[in-house]
Scaffold this motif. Structure first.
Motif, PDB file in Angstrom:
ATOM      1  N   ASP A  49       0.836  -1.182   0.000  1.00 41.55           N
ATOM      2  CA  ASP A  49       0.000   0.000   0.000  1.00 41.55           C
ATOM      3  C   ASP A  49       0.888   1.255   0.000  1.00 41.55           C
ATOM      4  OD1 ASP A  49      -2.884   1.050   0.609  1.00 41.55           O
ATOM      5  OD2 ASP A  49      -1.504   2.159   1.908  1.00 41.55           O
ATOM      6  N   PRO A  50       0.542   2.288  -0.748  1.00 49.10           N
ATOM      7  CA  PRO A  50       1.418   3.473  -0.791  1.00 49.10           C
ATOM      8  C   PRO A  50       1.572   4.142   0.575  1.00 49.10           C
ATOM      9  CG  PRO A  50      -0.284   3.591  -2.496  1.00 49.10           C
ATOM     10  CD  PRO A  50      -0.595   2.404  -1.652  1.00 49.10           C
ATOM     11  N   GLU A  51       0.589   3.980   1.454  1.00 48.65           N
ATOM     12  CA  GLU A  51       0.640   4.676   2.740  1.00 48.65           C
ATOM     13  C   GLU A  51       1.182   3.825   3.871  1.00 48.65           C
ATOM     14  OE1 GLU A  51      -2.824   7.985   3.124  1.00 48.65           O
ATOM     15  OE2 GLU A  51      -3.111   6.029   4.019  1.00 48.65           O
ATOM     16  N   HIS A  52       0.862   2.557   3.842  1.00 48.16           N
ATOM     17  CA  HIS A  52       1.120   1.723   5.014  1.00 48.16           C
ATOM     18  C   HIS A  52       2.021   0.551   4.641  1.00 48.16           C
ATOM     19  CE1 HIS A  52      -1.964   3.898   7.130  1.00 48.16           C
ATOM     20  NE2 HIS A  52      -2.762   3.738   6.091  1.00 48.16           N
ATOM     21  N   PRO A  53       2.695   0.008   5.606  1.00 54.05           N
ATOM     22  CA  PRO A  53       3.561  -1.138   5.287  1.00 54.05           C
ATOM     23  C   PRO A  53       2.791  -2.443   5.180  1.00 54.05           C
ATOM     24  CG  PRO A  53       3.763  -0.603   7.597  1.00 54.05           C
ATOM     25  CD  PRO A  53       2.817   0.401   7.013  1.00 54.05           C
ATOM     26  N   TYR A  54       1.590  -2.402   4.654  1.00 51.92           N
ATOM     27  CA  TYR A  54       0.823  -3.632   4.484  1.00 51.92           C
ATOM     28  C   TYR A  54       0.615  -3.892   3.012  1.00 51.92           C
ATOM     29  CZ  TYR A  54      -0.210  -2.826   9.382  1.00 51.92           C
ATOM     30  OH  TYR A  54      -0.096  -2.612  10.711  1.00 51.92           O
ATOM     31  N   SER A  55       0.339  -5.136   2.677  1.00 49.88           N
ATOM     32  CA  SER A  55       0.082  -5.448   1.276  1.00 49.88           C
ATOM     33  C   SER A  55      -1.381  -5.154   0.968  1.00 49.88           C
ATOM     34  CB  SER A  55       0.393  -6.904   0.990  1.00 49.88           C
ATOM     35  OG  SER A  55      -0.526  -7.721   1.648  1.00 49.88           O
ATOM     36  N   LEU A  56      -1.667  -5.006  -0.317  1.00 44.99           N
ATOM     37  CA  LEU A  56      -3.047  -4.720  -0.717  1.00 44.99           C
ATOM     38  C   LEU A  56      -3.977  -5.839  -0.281  1.00 44.99           C
ATOM     39  CD1 LEU A  56      -2.668  -3.210  -4.301  1.00 44.99           C
ATOM     40  CD2 LEU A  56      -2.820  -2.047  -2.115  1.00 44.99           C
ATOM     41  N   GLU A  57      -3.433  -7.044  -0.229  1.00 46.73           N
ATOM     42  CA  GLU A  57      -4.251  -8.171   0.200  1.00 46.73           C
ATOM     43  C   GLU A  57      -4.671  -8.004   1.653  1.00 46.73           C
ATOM     44  OE1 GLU A  57      -2.141 -11.777   0.469  1.00 46.73           O
ATOM     45  OE2 GLU A  57      -3.924 -13.000   0.746  1.00 46.73           O
ATOM     46  N   GLU A  58      -3.684  -7.591   2.480  1.00 43.39           N
ATOM     47  CA  GLU A  58      -3.982  -7.458   3.903  1.00 43.39           C
ATOM     48  C   GLU A  58      -5.022  -6.377   4.165  1.00 43.39           C
ATOM     49  OE1 GLU A  58      -0.147  -8.357   6.550  1.00 43.39           O
ATOM     50  OE2 GLU A  58       0.268  -7.174   4.772  1.00 43.39           O
ATOM     51  N   LEU A  59      -5.024  -5.359   3.316  1.00 42.96           N
ATOM     52  CA  LEU A  59      -5.992  -4.281   3.513  1.00 42.96           C
ATOM     53  C   LEU A  59      -7.301  -4.566   2.789  1.00 42.96           C
ATOM     54  CD1 LEU A  59      -3.546  -1.291   3.112  1.00 42.96           C
ATOM     55  CD2 LEU A  59      -4.446  -2.234   5.212  1.00 42.96           C
ATOM     56  N   LYS A  60      -7.406  -5.714   2.176  1.00 41.41           N
ATOM     57  CA  LYS A  60      -8.586  -6.107   1.381  1.00 41.41           C
ATOM     58  C   LYS A  60      -8.898  -5.080   0.300  1.00 41.41           C
ATOM     59  CE  LYS A  60     -10.760  -9.826   3.474  1.00 41.41           C
ATOM     60  NZ  LYS A  60     -11.727 -10.297   4.426  1.00 41.41           N
ATOM     61  N   VAL A  61      -7.883  -4.452  -0.247  1.00 42.87           N
ATOM     62  CA  VAL A  61      -8.108  -3.575  -1.384  1.00 42.87           C
ATOM     63  C   VAL A  61      -8.413  -4.427  -2.610  1.00 42.87           C
ATOM     64  CG1 VAL A  61      -7.005  -1.901  -2.906  1.00 42.87           C
ATOM     65  CG2 VAL A  61      -6.682  -1.741  -0.453  1.00 42.87           C
ATOM     66  N   ILE A  62      -7.721  -5.581  -2.674  1.00 45.53           N
ATOM     67  CA  ILE A  62      -8.020  -6.497  -3.766  1.00 45.53           C
ATOM     68  C   ILE A  62      -8.335  -7.866  -3.169  1.00 45.53           C
ATOM     69  CG2 ILE A  62      -6.666  -5.431  -5.590  1.00 45.53           C
ATOM     70  CD1 ILE A  62      -4.411  -7.373  -4.760  1.00 45.53           C
ATOM     71  N   SER A  63      -9.121  -8.614  -3.879  1.00 46.41           N
ATOM     72  CA  SER A  63      -9.382  -9.980  -3.444  1.00 46.41           C
ATOM     73  C   SER A  63      -9.451 -10.851  -4.688  1.00 46.41           C
ATOM     74  CB  SER A  63     -10.690 -10.056  -2.666  1.00 46.41           C
ATOM     75  OG  SER A  63     -11.743  -9.819  -3.558  1.00 46.41           O
ATOM     76  N   GLU A  64      -9.324 -12.134  -4.463  1.00 40.81           N
ATOM     77  CA  GLU A  64      -9.281 -13.026  -5.614  1.00 40.81           C
ATOM     78  C   GLU A  64     -10.585 -12.993  -6.398  1.00 40.81           C
ATOM     79  OE1 GLU A  64      -7.684 -16.832  -4.581  1.00 40.81           O
ATOM     80  OE2 GLU A  64      -8.299 -17.687  -6.502  1.00 40.81           O
ATOM     81  N   ASP A  65     -11.693 -12.807  -5.679  1.00 40.77           N
ATOM     82  CA  ASP A  65     -12.984 -12.841  -6.354  1.00 40.77           C
ATOM     83  C   ASP A  65     -13.193 -11.636  -7.264  1.00 40.77           C
ATOM     84  OD1 ASP A  65     -13.432 -15.072  -4.901  1.00 40.77           O
ATOM     85  OD2 ASP A  65     -14.305 -13.949  -3.225  1.00 40.77           O
TER      86      ASP A  65
END
Lengths: 158, 1160
Positions: A49-65
């Motif tokens: 994520d541009p702001e936080h040290p988390y991945s987009l997956e962890e922030l549920k910005v994207i999901s497999e579905d």
């Protein structure tokens, strides 16, 4: 630019377990494994994520579905969900997704990046910006932006 | 004393803080050596140093004290008299008050206190004075890390060496220690501190003594550290591990029961924390402390412990229950994590301690009884909701652990739960054997509630495990009069019948896998209960066996059930072995072993043949007598089906015979090899083969079944290979007699070994020139015996056999060549072959092979070259290889044969292998002598000129692969080859330079091509470390080899092996120079291989190899960038996922070296 974080305290979700995929047996050297949802998701799940040290997956910005793939027609559509409605980072996230997919998928693919309907205040504008190749190209001419994108993408190559 | 000036100098240098540490160390050493060599005494030294020790300059005083202390540290073995000791320790004791010069005082005290008794020690009163001074003067926590460490060591030393004196200080000491330890954070110091507390507790064993009032403080202090948690990265404190520290703390906690009121609540509190580490540690500490605190003290906490334990077990099992739905052969697929394991350990410990109290707690527990009542009402496993499944499992495991603890618990739990379970299952207490068959109609599967079955099986298996454990340890033996035993006896008959009838065909299709698992397990447990505790009548036992057998024979489509039933049968078979009751053993033999054996010869039963063999073998493994019976039966079937093929020409039996032979090769022979004492079985098998060979050859039927013959050869080889020398001798004698009675083979070869050599004639008569089928059969079987023979085994009439094999390998029988190689490899040298004069020694055998020229050339008009050299009379093996006879096939056969012979020589390290190599190289080169134009001609016209045909050269190149690679067929450890260590290295380092120089000299492109191939084959089998050390020379030729091997699909495995060698060079430090030199070609080659269609691993590895290439100097690789990126972007569209993933990574690595546009 806004000083301070746009979403100072995002909800962090658990990472999904990485499924080990069973490769076709060695007996069949010429078996074809077509590009599917999970493979595309594996490409982008680790983008930071541009702001936080988390991945987009962890922030549920994207999901497999939220990924649609059609291997025969060489088409991918990724729908992502910004963490907050007024997120100005939405365009950066979209740009990261686009760059990563352009770099990871065969050139025959057409990539479509969208904000999930109703999750962003300027949804139409963001969608238009992300899918306009002139504007994408222009954005990537900007060294600051490019640095930012590269930093976000770095973990996804590990 | 002539040294004072020197001494003063050294002292000055040590005390001066502006000197470097090394200078200080050397001056210290100098002073030490002075004292050691008796040049000065310690008294003189101290007197000499007076001003340094008494000056008001803090730094100098500290250094001066330290000098004396360090000196004493280094002189522990130097005897000192009591007066000196007294004055020294007195000095240091005083100095403890001087906080600015404390280091020296601490070191000095330590040095003196640690002295061994024979060199003079500190007296008890002095030691006490030290301790007093220590307690009075030192504020441990205000000191630096190293000083604190010394302080703790001093305390530890005092407590260990002068316990009585220190103990007399009483509360003062305890208070001092509490103060010293309070707030310590350094791992090493903490470790010492925990030891000190442990030792301190030993000093005051009296529960009402001075320690009692401090227990609260001490345990509070210690409690701060629980659970041990390191925040620092591990690198720094590598010497103290978390486990060491945690263990030290545990020992400190457990040191006295007085801590109990403080620690147990602490542990229980931490047990409820969400941190897994805290949970595991609390459970561990509780398990360890409970026995030390004693039953009475722990009884107070029993209720709290039980509740915490129950919660811990439930939550941890819920978390790990993700895989609950996966059904495997091992039950419910729960993974027991560390928390559950520790929790069960603790449960067991506290149960042992307070059996009555805890078992009543557990039995009265509301949760357990609710789960018990709710869950047992569900019919099948799949009907239970997920949470219910988890709860049920928790209860099941708790019941298992508690029941298994000891016999008292076992009785209590059985009494309270078992009858209720039986009621739920509607199993009546029928005891008469007449009643049991009335239960035939107990097939209503819906009455057979899963929950109840599961809990019942857990109880039974706990009981059985308890019995087995007590038998092994031979502690309290369990009598048949125990309550649980009586109860089980009352229900067993009906229970067995219930299990049997639910497992009967028909019920299984509707049931869930988990249901089936526990039904099978329950029946298996009941069948394997010890006889004296649960007598089962013969008919019931047979009923059980029949139930399982019917599953084996009919339900093979239900794989899980089938496997479970088979495993249960094997268990039962193994168990019969331990409790020898002949009735059961014989019924097992009759119902299981004989029944299944009787099925083998007939293909009528629906059970597939491969499953049949699997079941037979598994059942055989249960007991040796079963296996022997089974081997006999299978052997009969093998030879019956072989005879069916060879004598009656019935090709339908071929498949069955091959499967049977493979079963022998892959399963039975390795099993026999493992047990190690069934050689007669192997001998019988091998002899049987030869007994039957006669009848096979006598028949007129001609059967061409390559697969069958191969399988027979393999089985024979393995059987012979596992035999001892004596048995091998018998087998060889037998085989030789068959061979020699077969006139067509021996007579023809031994007297006039001549092969008609026509240029075209041989090719035309190729079919007829091969041996007849029966000769072939005998020859190949004989070859397989020779291959498997041990070096000391006596081979009769070696010369004759050599001739036979030479003649036959030229006809294309590779096994003959392998046998020849094995003989050469194992034959004794002349010096130790003197025992039997008729024996043929190695030298003679080599002479026979290379120097007899038994091939008469009929046709004198072969060619000019041939005429010129041999004048059309005689041609030896080496000449044959190089092509004096214009027969391509013969030449190829000769080269392959030569390669195997060479391998035999190479393995034993014989120098003759050089000649073999030379012949092979000559084959590779020979077209160079006649010129490239002729080669082209021969390629175009495909005629047989006297240059070597490409196929001949190719086989010469491939011969290097035979030489270097490990073979499964012969010349390996299994077949007793003599293998010299490092033979591969040696061959590699002799042959590579030759090949390299030949490549340079070679002027024909085709010959060079073949040389590349040969070199590649040598490189890929050589140990990587050797290749890497030669990387500079090897790399160019390796790269050529890659392109040569990538041309033919047949070579794909070799190509992959060679690519792995390249990747080895790439990743090794020694290979870097070679990589830099050849970067351009390497990248070219790798980009070509990215699109290699025939092997995914080749593509993947090629891309992986490209990644380190991107790290080379920028200017070197920049020109290649576009090429690489283009190749990789194609790989992004590879059919295989693994390749695509590597491509993404590689693309990133290459892209980042230049422009960063999205498309690069």
């Amino acid at each position: 630019m806004v000083s301070g974080l746009i979403n100072a305290n995002p909800v962090v979700y658990e990472k999904k377990e990485r499924r080990v995929r069973s490769a076709p047996s060695d007996a069949d050297e010429y078996a074809v494994e077509s590009i599917d949802q999970q493979e595309v998701f594996d490409h982008i799940r680790d983008i930071k994520d541009p702001e936080h040290p988390y991945s987009l997956e962890e922030l549920k910005v994207i999901s497999e579905d939220a990924i649609e793939v059609d291997d025969h027609r060489s088409y991918v559509r990724v729908t992502f969900t910004p963490t907050v409605e007024h997120c100005t980072m939405a365009t950066i996230i979209g740009l990261c997704l686009r760059v990563k997919l352009i770099r990871s998928l065969p050139s025959r693919y057409k990539v479509d990046i969208r904000v999930a309907p109703g999750t962003h205040s300027t949804e139409a504008a963001v969608n238009k910006q992300l899918n306009d190749k002139e504007r994408v190209a222009a954005a990537l001419e900007n060294p600051n932006l490019l640095d930012m994108v590269d930093e976000c993408l770095a973990p996804s190559y590990e | 004393m002539a040294v004072p000036s020197e001494l003063a100098q050294h002292i000055e240098s040590y005390v001066d803080t502006s000197r470097s540490p090394t200078q200080q160390a050397t001056s210290l050493d100098a002073v030490i050596s002075l004292v050691k060599n008796h040049l000065i005494t310690i008294e003189t030294l101290v007197r000499e140093m007076e001003i340094y020790l008494t000056t008001t300059d803090n730094v100098i005083r500290a250094r001066g004290t330290l000098l004396i202390a360090e000196l004493l540290m280094n002189l522990v073995s130097k005897p000192l008299d009591n007066v000196t000791m007294h004055s020294l320790i007195g000095f240091f004791t005083d100095r403890l008050a001087d906080w600015r010069a404390l280091r020296g005082a601490l070191v000095g005290c330590l040095a003196l206190l640690r002295r061994k008794s024979n060199n003079g020690t500190v007296t008890a009163s002095d030691a006490k004075a030290v301790a007093e001074s220590y307690l009075r003067n030192i504020q441990v926590q205000s000191l630096g890390q190293h000083d604190r460490k010394l302080c703790y060591e001093l305390l530890e030393c005092l407590i260990e060496r002068y316990p009585n004196e220190v103990a007399s200080l009483g509360e003062n000491l305890i208070y001092g220690i509490c103060e010293a330890v309070d707030g310590e954070k350094d791992p090493y110091c903490l470790l010492r501190a925990f030891h000190i507390i442990e030792a301190l507790v030993q000093l005051f064993p009296d529960p009402s003594g001075p320690l009692a009032s401090y227990c609260g403080d001490i345990s509070e202090n210690l409690g701060l550290y629980f659970p041990i948690h390191f925040t620092h990265p591990n690198g720094e404190e590598a010497d103290v591990k978390r486990d060491d520290l945690s263990r030290a703390l545990m020992l400190a906690f457990a040191s006295t029961p007085l801590f109990e009121p403080f620690t147990v609540p602490l542990f229980l509190e931490k047990l409820s924390s969400p941190l897994p580490l805290a949970k595991v540690d609390s459970l561990k500490y509780l398990s360890y402390c409970a026995p030390n605190y004693g039953a009475d003290r722990m009884a107070k906490h029993a209720g709290a412990i039980w509740i915490s334990l129950k919660n811990a077990i439930s939550t941890s099992m819920l978390e790990s229950a993700k895989s609950f739905t996966s059904q495997s052969l091992n039950g419910l697929g729960f993974e027991e994590n560390e928390i559950t394991t520790e929790a069960f350990m603790l449960l067991k410990t506290v149960l042992m301690q307070n059996s009555d109290l805890l078992s009543s707690l557990i039995m009265d527990d509301e949760d357990i009884s609710t789960t018990f009542n709710n869950m047992t009402s569900y019919g099948s496993y799949s009907d239970i909701p997920l949470q219910g499944k988890q709860r049920l499992h928790v209860v099941g495991r708790i019941l298992y652990i508690t029941t298994k603890t000891n016999i008292a618990c076992c009785n209590r739990f059985f009494e309270s739960f078992f009858p209720r379970l039986m009621d739920i299952l509607e199993i009546s207490k029928r005891n008469s054997s007449g009643g049991c068959f009335l239960d035939e109609n107990y097939s209503l599967a819906n009455k057979f509630h899963f929950g109840a079955v599961y809990l019942c099986v857990e109880l039974l298996s706990a009981y059985r495990d308890l019995i087995m454990e007590s038998r092994v340890t031979a502690t309290d033996s369990i009598h048949a009069k125990e309550a649980c035993c009586c109860m089980l006896q009352r229900f067993s008959l009906s229970l067995i019948n219930a299990f049997c009838s639910t497992l009967r065909t028909g019920c299984n299709k509707v049931s869930d896998d988990v249901d089936i698992y526990f039904r099978v397990k329950g029946l298996q447990i009941l069948a394997t209960f010890p006889e004296d505790l649960l007598p089962i009548s013969g008919s019931i036992f047979e009923n059980i066996l029949r139930t399982f057998m019917s599953i084996i024979l009919v339900d093979f489509n239900h794989i899980l059930l089938w496997k479970l039933a088979l495993r249960a049968l094997v268990h039962i078979g193994t168990f019969i072995d331990t409790c020898s009751r002949s009735e059961k053993a014989s019924s097992f033999m009759a119902i299981v072993v004989e029944k299944i054996l009787s099925l083998v010869p007939f293909d009528e039963s629906t059970l597939p043949f491969s499953l049949k063999l699997e079941a037979i073998f598994e059942i055989g493994t249960s007991r040796q007598s079963h296996m022997l019976k089974i081997i006999r039966g299978l052997e009969e079937s093998v030879f019956a089906s072989l005879s069916d093929v060879y004598v009656h020409g019935n090709l339908r039996s071929v498949d069955m015979a091959i499967q049977l032979l493979e079963c022998f090769s892959n399963k039975i022979f390795p099993w026999i090899h493992g047990t190690g004492d069934l050689e007669e079985v192997l001998l019988r098998f091998a002899i049987n083969v030869w007994n039957h060979v006669k009848s096979w050859t006598a028949s007129d039927v001609q059967v061409q079944e390559k697969g069958l013959l191969d399988a027979t050869m393999m089985a024979t080889k393995l059987a012979v290979g596992s035999c001892s020398e004596e048995s091998q001798n018998i087998i060889i004698q037998k085989a030789y007699s068959v061979l020699s009675s077969n006139t067509s083979l021996i007579v023809k070869e031994s007297t006039t070994t001549s092969i008609p050599v026509h240029p075209e004639g041989l090719q035309l008569t190729r079919q007829t020139d091969k041996f007849s089928h029966k000769d072939e059969c005998i020859l190949l079987l004989f070859a397989s015996i020779i291959i498997a023979a041990r070096p000391k085994t006596h081979i009769p009439n070696v010369r004759e056999i050599l001739h036979l094999f030479i003649a036959s390998f030229l006809k294309g029988y590779v096994s003959s060549a392998q046998a020849l190689g094995s003989m050469i490899n194992k034959l004794g040298l002349k010096s130790n072959g003197t025992e039997i004069s008729s024996d043929c020694a190695l030298e003679e055998a080599i002479y026979i092979i290379f120097n007899t020229k038994p091939w008469n050339s009929y046709n004198n008009s072969v060619s000019g070259q041939c005429e010129a050299t041999s004048n059309g009379i005689e041609i030896g093996l080496s000449d044959l290889c190089v092509g004096y006879v214009n027969n391509r096939l013969l030449q190829v056969n000769a080269i392959v044969g030569l390669a195997w012979i060479g391998k035999g020589l190479l393995l034993r390290g014989h120098e003759k292998v050089k000649d073999v190599t030379m012949i092979l190289l000559q084959c590779l080169l020979s077209d160079g002598s006649t010129g490239a134009s002729k080669l082209k001609q021969s390629l175009l016209e495909k005629t047989c000129e006297q240059d070597l045909h490409p196929s001949v050269m190719k086989s010469a190149a491939d011969a290097f692969h035979i030489l270097m690679s490990d073979s499964d067929d012969c010349l390996n450890q299994k077949f007793h080859a003599i293998i010299r260590p490092l033979y591969k290295q040696r061959f590699f380092s002799t042959v590579m330079p030759i090949l390299l120089s030949l490549v340079v000299k070679s002027d024909s492109s085709f010959s060079r091509y073949m040389l590349y191939r040969a070199s590649a084959l040598v490189i890929l089998d050589a140990p990587l470390i050797v290749v890497v050390s030669e990387a500079k020379k090897i790399t160019p030729i390796l790269l050529e080899g890659l392109s040569v091997l990538s041309e033919d699909i047949v070579d794909k495995e070799k190509l992959y092996a060679l690519l792995l060698v390249l990747s080895g060079i790439l990743t090794d430090k020694n290979g870097q120079e070679a990589i830099m030199e050849n970067a351009h070609i390497i990248i070219n080659r790798l980009t070509d291989l990215i699109s290699y269609p025939h092997k995914m691993l080749v593509r993947e590895t090629a891309i992986q190899c490209l990644v380190p290439m991107s790290k080379l100097p920028y200017t070197m690789i920049y020109p290649m960038r576009t090429q690489v990126l283009q190749a990789i972007s194609k790989a992004l569209d590879d059919p295989r996922r693994a390749v695509r993933q590597e491509a993404v990574r590689c693309r990133q690595a290459w892209a980042s070296i230049a422009s960063r546009s999205p498309h690069f």
